[in-house]
Scaffold this active site. Structure first.
Site, PDB file in Angstrom:
ATOM      1  N   GLU A 287       0.837  -1.211   0.000  1.00  0.00           N
ATOM      2  CA  GLU A 287       0.000   0.000   0.000  1.00  0.00           C
ATOM      3  C   GLU A 287       0.875   1.266   0.000  1.00  0.00           C
ATOM      4  O   GLU A 287       1.890   1.329   0.689  1.00  0.00           O
ATOM      5  CB  GLU A 287      -0.880  -0.012   1.251  1.00  0.00           C
ATOM      6  CG  GLU A 287      -1.782   1.196   1.404  1.00  0.00           C
ATOM      7  CD  GLU A 287      -2.488   1.217   2.750  1.00  0.00           C
ATOM      8  OE1 GLU A 287      -3.442   1.997   2.898  1.00  0.00           O
ATOM      9  OE2 GLU A 287      -2.067   0.464   3.656  1.00  0.00           O
ATOM     10  N   LYS A 351      -9.766   2.492  -2.989  1.00  0.00           N
ATOM     11  CA  LYS A 351     -10.263   1.970  -1.726  1.00  0.00           C
ATOM     12  C   LYS A 351     -11.698   2.428  -1.495  1.00  0.00           C
ATOM     13  O   LYS A 351     -12.032   3.608  -1.695  1.00  0.00           O
ATOM     14  CB  LYS A 351      -9.352   2.430  -0.584  1.00  0.00           C
ATOM     15  CG  LYS A 351      -9.646   1.770   0.762  1.00  0.00           C
ATOM     16  CD  LYS A 351      -8.614   2.180   1.802  1.00  0.00           C
ATOM     17  CE  LYS A 351      -8.840   1.453   3.123  1.00  0.00           C
ATOM     18  NZ  LYS A 351      -7.848   1.841   4.145  1.00  0.00           N
ATOM     19  N   CYS A 405      -5.585  -2.409   2.668  1.00  0.00           N
ATOM     20  CA  CYS A 405      -5.386  -2.332   4.116  1.00  0.00           C
ATOM     21  C   CYS A 405      -6.510  -3.056   4.853  1.00  0.00           C
ATOM     22  O   CYS A 405      -6.772  -4.218   4.614  1.00  0.00           O
ATOM     23  CB  CYS A 405      -5.248  -0.871   4.541  1.00  0.00           C
ATOM     24  SG  CYS A 405      -4.682  -0.652   6.248  1.00  0.00           S
TER      25      CYS A 405
END
Length: 531
Positions: A287, A351, A405
């Site tokens: 990430e 995301k 994440c």
């Protein structure tokens, strides 16, 4: 044990609160990095006995009658979440000058808030309390419902759900291929609390037998499933390289170090395979591994093309900027890029589920006026969330399901599209949290997503734990925390799971109904005997 249970029941005041707190701390030892699930068989019977003695003033109204039970649940939850989440404070120390003031809110405030879910659980359980197995059913039902609520209320934070304590290793994870985490949460509490029946209560034989059957089925199914042939490598074969650079978070945030951080990733990418092995088809970076806006740096894309062969693919985490219109600041997304060997961006995914206070500031207008900001304050307005999840399609038609994440901790947010992909792709940067239980807990939860979907997991983390996990949750290759390097392996194949999400949801509610019936009938019988 009867004498011990009696002494626990008779506790009051501070000793009662302290024991509930310590029982919650003890339950944390069933979670990673310890994974000693036997401690849950001690913590939950203590909780049952404390609730046995949690009798309020019968003439004081419903609030006073139920307050002692809610207080016990809160103290138990506070110990559990404080012991399990203290490491969140590390993220605030990365930029201590700006965020150290918020340390008490993260380390103490969040556990205190999450403990309210367990206070609600014990309050609900106390409504159906009896002197027999029904109270164990009531506790399991209440915890199951409150863990379900915790998975989505206030944006959701199902970290260290109780069910993970019942799944410390792949042998004990295979039930997740059949029933949902929500169901496992509920049944795990029933099994963990059942030893309380040895000392107190009616129906101990049937309660202990039911718990033993559930535990035997849980472990037995694990033996059965792991005895099946391992999923063969995906066809045609695809070699995946994970890059774990172990870059300190403070260095990543330093503008002067950005070029060096980028070159560090390129250097590891160019590492020759061990023992003359096949060079990887796909390279995966963690990430935000590209420490600048990639589309504003064509030279960076040229450097990637220099390192990659023409038929190689790089998948990398980066911040993506998008023009929001005249007079408005750009929107920023925590994204994943797919880059081919010629340095062209051929795919991207943003995301969807952002971290409150970490990637965006809830109620921004109000809280910013109070001087609060998110950790991602370097991005004006923080990050924006994607409206929907985009699959990553690679040359040749392979598809990956992207999870950035902590999106990997939400099983209900991984929709049916994951079953049509070749792998789950989880990139993360747990360097924020240092060498603490946090990265181990994060990996453990991501590992379960592979079993639930019957899909292998590719996971790249800045500092660890990076790994490729097959569809049974078995670790194929990995890099431990703080180990700098790369690892290559063939992508494992998929494995069918017997039930879809809709059926798993029905099983959860049917299990809840069954536990409710046991609790209600036990409560009715208890009232009849008492009167």
């Amino acid at each position: 044990m009867v004498r011990l249970a009696g002494r626990v029941m008779l506790l009051s005041g501070f000793p009662r609160a302290l024991l509930a707190f310590l029982a919650g701390l003890l339950a944390v030892l069933a979670q990673p990095p310890f994974g000693i699930f036997a401690f849950a068989f001690v913590a939950f019977p203590i909780l049952v006995w404390l609730l046995d003695g949690a009798t309020g003033n019968p003439d004081g109204g419903s609030v006073r009658r139920l307050w002692p039970a809610a207080a016990i649940g809160w103290w138990f939850g506070f110990g559990y979440f404080l012991g399990g989440l203290w490491w969140l404070g590390n993220a605030l120390l990365v930029e201590a000058d700006d965020f150290a003031w918020a340390l008490p809110l993260a380390v103490v405030g969040l556990p205190a808030f999450l403990a309210l879910f367990y206070a609600l659980a014990t309050l609900i359980a106390r409504l159906f309390w009896s002197d027999g197995v029904g109270r164990i059913a009531a506790l399991a039902l209440a915890f199951g419902l409150c863990e379900w609520l915790r998975s989505f209320l206030f944006s959701g934070f199902p970290w260290n759900a109780i069910g993970y304590a019942a799944m410390p290793m792949p042998l004990m994870m295979q039930s997740a291929s059949v029933v949902s985490l929500a169901t496992i949460n509920m049944l795990a509490v029933f099994v963990f609390a059942a030893p309380a029946l040895i000392a107190t209560g009616r129906g101990s034989r049937i309660g202990l037998a039911a718990a033993l059957i559930l535990l035997t089925a849980h472990v037995g199914f694990g033996f059965y499933r792991l005895a099946q042939p391992a999923p063969p490598a995906a066809e045609p074969p695809l070699t995946v390289r994970l890059v774990q650079p172990v870059i300190d978070q403070a260095k990543k945030l330093d503008d002067r170090e950005r070029a060096a951080v980028f070159e560090e990733h390129l250097s590891l990418t160019a590492t020759a395979p061990e023992n003359g092995g096949k060079r990887p088809d796909i390279v995966v970076w963690p990430e935000t591994s590209i420490p600048f806006i990639l589309t504003d740096n064509p030279d960076a894309l040229a450097r990637i093309a220099e390192v990659l062969d023409d038929d190689q693919i790089l998948i990398a985490g980066a911040v993506r900027a998008e023009d929001a219109g005249a007079g408005l600041p750009p929107r920023y997304y925590n994204s994943i890029y797919v880059i081919d060997g010629r340095g062209q961006i051929i795919g991207a995914a943003d995301k969807v589920h952002l971290v409150p206070f970490g990637e965006y500031l809830p109620f921004e207008e109000v809280l910013s006026s109070w001087g609060l900001s998110s950790i991602a304050a370097s991005m004006p307005g923080g990050f924006s969330a994607a409206k929907s999840r985009s699959l990553l399609t690679l040359p040749g038609g392979r598809k990956f399901y992207p999870l950035v994440c902590y999106e990997a901790i939400f099983p209900d947010e991984i929709d049916g599209a994951a079953r049509g992909t070749d792998a789950l792709l989880n990139i993360t940067n747990d360097a924020w949290f240092g060498d603490t239980p946090g990265p181990r807990q994060h990996f453990h939860q991501a590992q379960l997503r592979a079993i639930e979907t019957g899909t292998p997991l590719i996971r790249a983390a800045n500092s660890g734990i990076s790994a490729i996990v097959d569809a049974r949750g078995v670790l194929m290759v990995g890099l431990s925390y703080n180990y700098r390097g790369v690892v290559d392996t063939l992508l494992p194949g998929k494995m069918p799971t017997p039930l879809d999400g809709a059926m798993r949801s029905r099983i959860f509610w049917l299990s809840a109904l069954l536990l409710l019936l046991v609790a209600v009938f036990s409560r009715v019988g208890f009232n009849i005997r008492k009167n």
